[in-house]
Design an enzyme around this catalytic site. Structure first.
Site, PDB file in Angstrom:
ATOM      1  CD  GLU A  17      -3.000   0.875   2.266  1.00  0.00           C
ATOM      2  OE1 GLU A  17      -3.695  -0.137   2.049  1.00  0.00           O
ATOM      3  OE2 GLU A  17      -3.218   1.645   3.204  1.00  0.00           O
ATOM      4  N   GLY A 108     -14.068   5.791   5.458  1.00  0.00           N
ATOM      5  CA  GLY A 108     -12.999   6.774   5.639  1.00  0.00           C
ATOM      6  C   GLY A 108     -12.938   7.304   7.048  1.00  0.00           C
ATOM      7  CB  ALA A 125     -17.917   1.118   3.586  1.00  0.00           C
TER       8      ALA A 125
END
Ligand SMILES: NC(=O)C1=CN([C@@H]2O[C@H](COP(=O)(O)OP(=O)(O)OC[C@H]3O[C@@H](n4cnc5c(N)ncnc54)[C@H](O)[C@@H]3O)[C@@H](O)[C@H]2O)C=CC1
Ligand SMILES: Nc1nc(=O)c2c([nH]1)NC[C@@H]1CN(c3ccc(C(=O)N[C@@H](CCC(=O)O)C(=O)O)cc3)CN21
Length: 289
Positions: A17, A108, A125
């Site tokens: 990532e 988030g 989400a």
């Protein structure tokens, strides 16, 4: 290439990532780090996304460059805090035009000191997953929490909500970081029992600096085992030593996961090519078995 096809193959995968810069002036250094990780040719890479689309351009540019320059497939994160349906549709169309086929649909983190409304069109989400699936041919991933999401009342609720996210179209899950593999194995047992059948990829965070422990706990509420605390206490003041110990700890966690039947590993490599390279080198023969 779609992540569901990459993880659908027989081969084990290792993915990394990266996160985009908040300021334009930092783009060049982040780009160099992200491409340094791409040069290792991981199975795929994920690129994170700032609240309300604050890093949208950088997220898309980095993901596109990783794919174009190194042929490494990417998954772009997309968060729905401080966003509305229109802004999400715009982001999706820009991602599609940049050749991005995979989206990690996240609520988030709620930003500090944000003036506007945090939740407007989306509260969870799962609602974002639904909109993405309606908007085009994307492979959609999501997050899950072996130690329970900090906003959840209890384990049962969190798993019931996770099930809703999968039913909305989430095709695979990446876990929040954890430092005790038993917590992951117990979580897997519970979600399979609850009927969640999609692939789950453990997310491993190599802690290479003392400050990251505090941040990791703040972001995730994760448990820090005594064995790990001792390592940070002993080596946390010496940069090179902590880096070596952090890479070794993450490697050890990964080897234990692989030995217990896990095939896919995601590493929160945090724009550190030397950390990604260290872990990859430690696993070079192990991943071939
Ligand atoms: N790699 C990364 O950058 C990662 C980031 N995260 C962060 O984790 C945080 C949470 O995001 P998500 O997991 O996407 O949020 P989510 O919306 O799936 O879950 C957030 C909370 O809402 C609850 N919830 C979810 N769906 C619900 C529904 N339909 N009805 C009622 N309650 C529901 C959940 O149980 C949880 O407590 C974010 O801050 C995200 O950015 C998490 C893991 C990895
Ligand atoms: N809720 C949540 N939000 C995230 O953004 C997030 C997760 N969870 N889990 C997975 C990864 C891990 N993330 C992390 C983990 C640690 C730091 C951290 O320690 N940041 C330091 C910088 C230290 C360094 O230079 O490496 C900081 O001071 O911000 C940041 C993001 C981002 N991701």
């Amino acid at each position: 290439m779609k992540i569901r096809d990459i993880i659908g193959q027989e081969k084990a995968t290792l993915s990394f990532e990266v996160f985009p810069p908040k300021k334009d002036t930092d783009f060049a250094s982040v780009e160099a780090a992200a491409l340094g990780i791409a040069a290792l040719r991981p199975s795929y890479m994920s690129v994170t996304y700032g609240a309300g689309g604050s890093t949208k351009g950088h997220t898309i540019k980095l993901a596109n460059e990783i794919q174009e320059k190194y042929g490494v497939p990417t998954i772009a994160h997309l968060t729905c805090v401080c966003a509305n349906k229109d802004s999400i549709r715009t982001a999706l169309s820009e991602m599609k035009n940049a050749g991005i086929e995979n989206i990690l649909a996240l609520r988030g983190d709620i930003p500090k000191n944000y003036d506007g409304q945090v939740f407007t069109d989306f509260a969870h989400a799962s609602e974002l997953v639904k909109l993405i699936k309606e908007s085009g041919d994307f492979c959609v991933g999501g997050a899950c929490y072996p130690e329970v999401h900090p906003d959840s009342a209890n384990k049962q609720d969190d798993i019931a909500n996770l099930k809703k996210k999968v039913e909305a179209g989430c095709e695979y899950l990446t876990t929040q970081m954890f430092f005790d593999n038993n917590i992951f194995f117990n979580f897997m047992y519970r979600i399979r029992e609850a009927g969640i059948a999609v692939p789950v990829i453990p997310g491993i965070m190599p802690i290479t600096k003392r400050v990251q422990v505090k941040n990791a706990v703040k972001l995730s509420g994760c448990n820090v085992p005594e064995r790990f605390k001792n390592i940070v206490d002993r080596f946390g003041d010496t940069e090179a030593a902590m880096k070596q110990a952090g890479i070794a700890y993450a490697t050890d966690q990964i080897i234990d996961l692989l030995a217990n039947g896990v095939k896919h590993i995601h590493v929160y490599s945090m724009n550190k090519p030397e950390v990604a390279a260290g872990i990859q080198a430690n696993l070079s023969d192990i991943l071939l078995v």
